[in-house]
Design an enzyme around this catalytic site. Structure first.
Site, PDB file in Angstrom:
ATOM      1  N   ASP A  73       0.817  -1.207   0.000  1.00 57.21           N
ATOM      2  CA  ASP A  73       0.000   0.000   0.000  1.00 57.21           C
ATOM      3  C   ASP A  73       0.854   1.262   0.000  1.00 57.21           C
ATOM      4  OD1 ASP A  73      -2.362  -1.361  -0.115  1.00 57.21           O
ATOM      5  OD2 ASP A  73      -2.866  -1.135   2.000  1.00 57.21           O
ATOM      6  N   GLY A  74       2.027   1.197   0.628  1.00 58.56           N
ATOM      7  CA  GLY A  74       2.901   2.364   0.656  1.00 58.56           C
ATOM      8  C   GLY A  74       3.321   2.793  -0.742  1.00 58.56           C
ATOM      9  N   ASN A 146      -4.901   8.121   2.567  1.00 58.82           N
ATOM     10  CA  ASN A 146      -5.134   7.240   3.711  1.00 58.82           C
ATOM     11  C   ASN A 146      -5.416   8.013   4.995  1.00 58.82           C
ATOM     12  OD1 ASN A 146      -5.182   4.553   3.014  1.00 58.82           O
ATOM     13  ND2 ASN A 146      -3.298   4.022   4.053  1.00 58.82           N
ATOM     14  N   ASP A 147      -4.401   8.751   5.473  1.00 60.69           N
ATOM     15  CA  ASP A 147      -4.576   9.353   6.791  1.00 60.69           C
ATOM     16  C   ASP A 147      -3.532  10.426   7.084  1.00 60.69           C
ATOM     17  OD1 ASP A 147      -2.201   7.869   7.404  1.00 60.69           O
ATOM     18  OD2 ASP A 147      -3.391   6.176   8.087  1.00 60.69           O
ATOM     19  N   ARG A 157       6.457   9.840  26.619  1.00 56.62           N
ATOM     20  CA  ARG A 157       5.553  10.771  27.287  1.00 56.62           C
ATOM     21  C   ARG A 157       4.267  10.821  26.473  1.00 56.62           C
ATOM     22  NH1 ARG A 157       5.664  14.501  23.556  1.00 56.62           N
ATOM     23  NH2 ARG A 157       7.574  15.336  22.648  1.00 56.62           N
ATOM     24  N   ASP A 176      -0.994   8.870  23.082  1.00 54.92           N
ATOM     25  CA  ASP A 176       0.161   8.784  22.193  1.00 54.92           C
ATOM     26  C   ASP A 176      -0.037   9.538  20.885  1.00 54.92           C
ATOM     27  OD1 ASP A 176       1.339   7.227  24.082  1.00 54.92           O
ATOM     28  OD2 ASP A 176       1.363   5.372  22.916  1.00 54.92           O
ATOM     29  N   THR A 187      -8.735   0.973   7.146  1.00 54.74           N
ATOM     30  CA  THR A 187      -8.180  -0.361   7.361  1.00 54.74           C
ATOM     31  C   THR A 187      -6.671  -0.320   7.618  1.00 54.74           C
ATOM     32  OG1 THR A 187      -8.036  -0.598   4.949  1.00 54.74           O
ATOM     33  CG2 THR A 187      -9.930  -1.604   6.037  1.00 54.74           C
ATOM     34  N   TYR A 189      -3.706   2.348   9.857  1.00 56.81           N
ATOM     35  CA  TYR A 189      -3.350   2.669  11.240  1.00 56.81           C
ATOM     36  C   TYR A 189      -4.598   2.912  12.090  1.00 56.81           C
ATOM     37  CZ  TYR A 189      -0.166   4.585  14.839  1.00 56.81           C
ATOM     38  OH  TYR A 189       0.562   4.805  15.975  1.00 56.81           O
TER      39      TYR A 189
END
Length: 288
Positions: A73-74, A146-147, A157, A176, A187, A189
């Protein structure tokens, strides 16, 4: 008809899959050209075929009818931006581990001959315009299929985040980070962070907190008309990192606004096999 073949040489060793695809297409009377999706690192020991001419992707996409990507996908995400800017449909061949966006698997390359006869459809996928505003001024812009992911990086932290929809607070939490995803990215991360799986042709924006230190920080599915804002708590000297579609991280400072809104641009993915989204999900997630 001209088809550009773009293999990830780290996935397609020796460009064997791309060369096989080239033979399939050229037997069907299609003009093909092979272009790597990125420049190789200096000193790379990858062995590329000496007798295979390689073109430059931006130049060869001019006048192309379809872009075929070989990898995970990358690879598709990386190449889709160039194709989207030219309204060229993209077909993915999965050479990775999962490949939700890929239409074909490695053993289905013979089906590429259908492209020559125009026996394929396309599916439009929503995208996001991602902007970082610092004191009201845009300092970063990118396009996401994607995102957009905001994380704390490698430091042990948490981040204090405020999330808004059209500047109305949706949630404030420590954690996080957060994923702001399209249905296509649901579908990826987002799913791993506990977000919902959304049909990729839907038009929504998904918000998924990452490891939130709160019982009240839950995933949200918003209307695509919303502008999603994410801000690091002001006055606290912490740094976060924004990555769009897995690209190079941009440092986000306290008080910055990260804004995500539906883009006017869309990515067109080639549909060749007739497999449904549900069949693909079951196959990829090992539930079939």
């Amino acid at each position: 008809m001209k088809i550009v073949l773009s293999p990830n040489p780290y996935r397609d060793r020796g460009l064997r899959a791309a060369q096989f695809a080239r033979r399939v297409l050229e037997r069907s009377g299609v003009e093909t050209v092979v272009c790597l999706p990125f420049e190789l690192d200096e000193g790379s020991r990858l062995e590329l075929p000496a007798d295979l001419p390689l073109g430059k992707l931006p130049q060869e996409l001019e006048g192309a009818d379809v872009l075929v990507c070989f990898g995970g996908d990358g690879t598709i995400l990386h190449s889709a931006r160039e194709a989207t800017a030219r309204n060229i449909p993209v077909l993915g061949v999965n050479l990775g581990s999962v490949g939700f966006m890929a239409e074909l698997e490695h053993n289905e390359l013979s089906l590429l001959s259908r492209l020559a006869g125009g026996r394929f459809g396309t599916e439009r996928r929503m995208m996001l315009d991602v902007t970082v505003r610092r004191e009201g001024r845009p300092v970063f812009t990118e396009l996401a299929l994607n995102d957009a992911v905001i994380t704390k990086g490698a430091v042990a932290r948490v981040l204090d985040l405020e999330v808004t929809g059209d500047r109305v607070v949706i949630s404030s939490f420590s954690g996080d980070g957060i994923v702001v995803a399209t249905p296509t990215g649901s579908t990826a991360y987002s799913m791993a962070a506990g977000g919902p799986i959304v049909e990729p042709t839907a038009e929504n924006i998904i918000i998924a907190p990452i490891c939130a230190h709160s019982l009240h920080a839950k995933p949200f599915v918003l209307d695509s008309a919303r502008t999603v804002g994410v801000r690091l708590a002001a006055g606290i000297k912490k740094t976060a990192y924004l990555s769009v579609d897995g690209g190079r991280a941009f440092r986000v400072q306290s008080g910055d606004w990260v804004e995500c809104r539906r883009s006017r641009q869309t990515t067109r993915l080639v549909k060749l096999t007739g497999r449904s989204f549900y069949e693909r999900i079951n196959q990829k997630l090992g539930k079939a």
